[in-house]
Design an enzyme around this catalytic site. Structure first.
Site, PDB file in Angstrom:
ATOM      1  CE  LYS A   1      17.091 -55.319  22.531  1.00 27.68           C
ATOM      2  NZ  LYS A   1      18.563 -55.190  22.746  1.00 27.68           N
TER       3      LYS A   1
ATOM      4  NE  ARG B   1      22.593 -53.417  12.828  1.00 22.77           N
ATOM      5  CZ  ARG B   1      22.334 -54.225  13.868  1.00 22.77           C
ATOM      6  NH1 ARG B   1      21.099 -54.872  13.898  1.00 22.77           N
ATOM      7  NH2 ARG B   1      23.221 -54.367  14.647  1.00 22.77           N
TER       8      ARG B   1
ATOM      9  CB  CYS C   1      13.820 -52.980  20.688  1.00 26.24           C
ATOM     10  SG  CYS C   1      15.503 -52.395  20.210  1.00 26.24           S
TER      11      CYS C   1
ATOM     12  CG  ASP D   1      20.240 -49.126  20.144  1.00 32.09           C
ATOM     13  OD1 ASP D   1      19.557 -49.825  20.901  1.00 32.09           O
ATOM     14  OD2 ASP D   1      20.345 -49.156  18.828  1.00 32.09           O
TER      15      ASP D   1
ATOM     16  CG  ASP E   1      16.140 -54.626  17.460  1.00 32.89           C
ATOM     17  OD1 ASP E   1      15.687 -53.566  17.218  1.00 32.89           O
ATOM     18  OD2 ASP E   1      17.457 -54.744  17.729  1.00 32.89           O
ATOM     19  CG  MET E   2      11.276 -52.773  12.666  1.00 37.49           C
ATOM     20  SD  MET E   2      11.714 -51.132  11.814  1.00 37.49           S
ATOM     21  CE  MET E   2      10.592 -50.238  12.325  1.00 37.49           C
TER      22      MET E   2
ATOM     23  CG  ASP F   1      20.672 -58.182  21.656  1.00 33.14           C
ATOM     24  OD1 ASP F   1      20.645 -57.782  20.562  1.00 33.14           O
ATOM     25  OD2 ASP F   1      19.723 -57.363  22.458  1.00 33.14           O
TER      26      ASP F   1
HETATM   27  C1  DGJ Z   1      19.681 -52.488  17.995  1.00 34.12           C
HETATM   28  C2  DGJ Z   1      19.005 -52.646  19.286  1.00 34.12           C
HETATM   29  O1  DGJ Z   1      18.553 -51.411  19.606  1.00 34.12           O
HETATM   30  C3  DGJ Z   1      20.163 -53.124  20.423  1.00 34.12           C
HETATM   31  O2  DGJ Z   1      19.759 -53.059  21.613  1.00 34.12           O
HETATM   32  C4  DGJ Z   1      20.549 -54.369  19.851  1.00 34.12           C
HETATM   33  O3  DGJ Z   1      19.581 -55.459  19.888  1.00 34.12           O
HETATM   34  C5  DGJ Z   1      20.901 -54.447  18.179  1.00 34.12           C
HETATM   35  N1  DGJ Z   1      19.941 -54.199  17.524  1.00 34.12           N
HETATM   36  C6  DGJ Z   1      21.181 -55.876  17.775  1.00 34.12           C
HETATM   37  O4  DGJ Z   1      21.474 -55.811  16.412  1.00 34.12           O
END
Ligand code: DGJ
Length: 728
Positions: free
Chosen positions: A476, A443, A526, A548, A478-479, A366
């Site tokens: 994965k 963030r 995600c 999450d 993410d955003m 991750d």
């Molecule tokens: C948000 C994701 O939903 C988490 O699972 C993880 O990947 C974090 N970001 C990492 O920053």
């Protein structure tokens, strides 16, 4: 399946297996007639009772006062020429006026379903399984055209709609509102169901009674959002999980959206869904076209459950694409909740080794492997491995993981840039921003301006080089924030309000290029969990990290709510540590496993610290998942008890041939001397005998459905039971 046109009446009749949808061009106005259970033939035009109303509902045809746009049920209404209800579109012409009137001009019926340029869409595998009607409407005075597209599949009780606007004039037009559909239902006797929530609390089921006026959901966040999913349903009064008329509306789009129902003065209900018109405007130059996203409208005569079955099957098999659409998903371990940013290659290899001993199949690295990202303060955009943590690089780490027998997956957040990054220092104008204004951080990060081609190319190149550099089989994506100060340095002043939608088109372009270049990679989307759990993303990535919040009890509501629309095969669900990191709750390992098993299963904790007893339980879970994952992924999902209505949740899976079933039941809190109860199963074959796995008993499908199974007495809180049945 068929789409019929009756020239004498101007009536269109769209049919699927058990559904009919009818409308008619009445004096040129596309008038909605009927949507519901299949009618074989017939002239539903007689349903359109034309009566003269008061003068406050004007008449477009002077000699016929029984026609008023304000009372006519319509297919794609405008505003300004006497319909006062919520319009489906709004255009400003070069002369500054905003009145247009789209009337029937022509139509065409085609086999199959054309793709939507640049946008995700449901597709037909074979031309013969679907048919598409395109009705062209025209405003003769201005030259505005709209092509209303309707697709039906024989196998699915759904109408899939979208609209293409064409500026057929010499002048510029501003498209200020361009919804994907509008439909006028003949009465307001419905409850509106929506999936709303927040980060770590996504897609809770909310229901409200329709009342006069507007009831609406929307996102203004530049993404579909944790807060409101781009979906709602209308449940006819008395409709339940298994019975009654239900109408579902789902938007295949990942950006800001608006949807709602307006109940008018005569208690008809106008439902609509599309790109959020709020802060949206699209400049259509002479000859240009604009394509709306599509909306999938599902009809069910078998309650909410019937509606979900249609969405599940349609989205699983005709929206999701690629090699993983029909492939079993690997059991994974993800290091996020195990290590957060604090890991090195040895730690990762140790987790992979423990995973291998437990029978896991994939390790996912991750956040934190790139730049100098030891916290969430930096490095997004710098997709270069951090040699402090991984001195020998990604390829070496991937090989170490693979040498333990697990595949290797990697996390990215490609749409973002940290102010503390080489990328930002080199290209401060590459993020969404408004000149001279603060760039609000979420963030400690900003959003790259994906409306720009150079930014799109940068992302494709940066990711492609990493993905090509190591044996990576899973990504994965993410955003982690929503849009603010939405502006683009490259767009002219008069196109700034196109930025958010152009961003989505840019994102879809990037996703198409990357996913098609790496077909061997399983992509999971995600957005801080389920902040972009929508059909648009599922077109590119067949699964999404559901939330999450990995707490098993929280997940009951989240997964139940998500299942209203989305197939189980699209939901990531992991077993995490206790006390849970999001809510602090401690639930038994068995319960955590039983709940996560109802999704794409994995672990998100430090496997190296398990006790022997925990290892045994995990081995049992993994073995079970390997036995049932096809059933979970491809089976029919039935909701039995709702976590929104009581202390217990139950759901079950039935294989397509009805020979196998898996039931999951969770009681949240225990009670002293609690009443005993029974759980009635669904979807089995009443004529088959099933072996109750583990007990050796034989039970008829009829008994399991009509009499049920006796519930287990709970020992402690968060008590789960799983039953398996296999026909012999
Ligand atoms: C948000 C994701 O939903 C988490 O699972 C993880 O990947 C974090 N970001 C990492 O920053």
């Amino acid at each position: 399946m068929s789409i019929a046109y009756h020239a004498a009446t101007g009536l269109f009749h769209l049919q699927t297996r058990t559904m009919s949808y009818m409308f008619q061009a009445l004096e040129g106005y596309p008038a909605h007639l009927y949507w519901g259970r299949k009618i074989s033939e017939g002239n539903a035009a007689r349903l359109l009772k034309r009566v003269e109303r008061c003068s406050f509902s004007p008449n477009p045809v002077p000699e016929d006062r029984t026609i008023s746009l304000d009372t006519l049920p319509q297919e794609y209404p405008g505003f300004g020429s006497s319909d006062f209800r919520t319009p489906a579109y709004a255009v400003q012409l070069a002369n500054g006026t905003t009145v247009t009137e789209l009337l029937y001009a022509s139509h065409e019926i085609r086999a199959g379903k054309p793709a939507l340029e640049g946008l995700p869409a449901v597709y037909a595998d074979k031309g013969s399984e679907a048919e598409t009607l395109i009705v062209t409407l025209e405003d003769k005075l201005s030259g505005l055209k709209a092509e209303l597209s309707y697709t039906v599949f024989e196998a699915f009780d759904a109408v899939i709609r979208s609209v293409r606007f064409i500026n057929n004039s010499e002048d510029v037009m501003l498209l200020n509102r361009a919804l994907s559909f509008s439909v006028d239902l003949p009465n307001d006797q419905f409850d509106m169901l929506q999936l709303s929530g927040a980060w770590a609390r996504e897609r809770y089921v909310h229901k409200r009674e329709l009342v006069p006026g507007l009831q609406a959901i929307e996102s203004r966040r530049g993404s579909s959002s944790h807060n409101n999913n781009p979906f709602f349903a209308l449940l006819a009064k008395g409709a339940t999980e298994d019975h009654g008329d239900v109408y579902g509306f789902s938007l295949v789009y990942s950006g800001s959206f608006a949807g709602g129902v307006e109940v008018d003065q005569y208690h008809t209900a106008r439902a609509y869904l599309g790109i959020n018109p709020f802060d949206f405007s699209w400049r259509l130059e002479a000859g240009e076209a604009f394509q709306t996203p599509e909306a999938v409208m599902v009809y069910s005569a078998e309650g909410l459950g019937g509606m979900s079955h249609t969405y599940h099957e349609l989205y699983r098999t005709r929206l999701c694409r690629g090699a993983f659409r029909d492939a079993v998903r690997p059991i994974l371990v993800n290091n996020w909740e195990a290590t957060y940013f604090n890991f090195n290659a040895d730690k990762i290899e140790a987790i992979a080794k423990a995973g291998s001993e437990l029978g896991l199949e994939l390790f996912v690295l991750d956040d934190g492997w790139f730049g100098h990202r030891d916290s969430d303060n930096s490095s997004l955009g710098d997709w270069v491995v951090d040699k402090k943590k991984l001195p020998n690089g990604l390829e070496d780490l991937a090989e170490r993981v693979r040498s333990q027998g697990l595949e290797f997956g990697l996390w990215f957040e490609p749409e973002m840039v940290s102010p503390d990054s080489d990328l930002y220092r080199a290209h401060p104008d590459w993020c969404l921003h408004v000149p001279g204004r603060r760039r609000s951080e979420g963030r400690q990060q900003l959003i790259l301006d994906l409306s720009r081609k150079d930014v799109q190319n940068y992302i494709v190149d940066a990711l492609s080089s990493i993905l090509g550099s190591a044996p990576i089989t899973y990504v994965k994506w993410d955003m982690n924030r929503n849009m603010s100060e939405i502006g683009s340095a490259l767009l002219p002043a008069n196109r700034q309000r196109e930025t958010a939608h152009r961003y989505m088109l840019g994102l879809y372009n990037v996703l198409e290029r990357i996913t098609s270049a790496f077909p061997q990679i399983l992509f999971e989307s995600c957005s801080g969990g389920g902040g972009r759990f929508d059909p648009g993303m599922l077109y590119y990535m067949p699964q999404t990290w559901t939330s999450d919040n990995s707490d098993a009890i929280s997940r009951l509501k989240i997964q139940y709510g998500t299942s209203i629309v989305y197939p189980i095969s699209t939901m990531g669900a992991h077993v995490s540590a206790v006390p849970n990191h999001q809510v602090g709750r401690s639930t038994p390992l068995k319960t955590r496993g039983d709940v996560a098993m109802s999704g794409n299963f994995g672990y998100e904790l430090d496997l190296t610290v398990f006790t022997e007893a925990e290892k045994e339980e995990v081995k049992r879970q993994v073995a079970m998942v390997k036995e049932v994952r096809e059933l979970v992924q491809y089976g029919k999902f039935y909701r039995l008890l709702s976590p929104f209505e009581g202390n217990e949740t139950a759901w079950m899976f039935v294989s397509p041939d009805q020979r196998e079933a898996l039931v999951v039941h969770v009681a949240v809190l225990n009670e002293a001397n609690a009443p005993l109860g029974r759980l009635k199963l669904k979807g089995l074959n009443s004529g088959l005998n099933y072996e109750w796995v583990g007990t050796g008993e034989r039970v008829g499908g009829d008994e399991l459905m009509y009499a049920g199974v006796a519930k287990e007495r709970a020992h402690g809180d968060y008590f789960s039971t799983v039953h398996r049945f296999i026909a012999k």
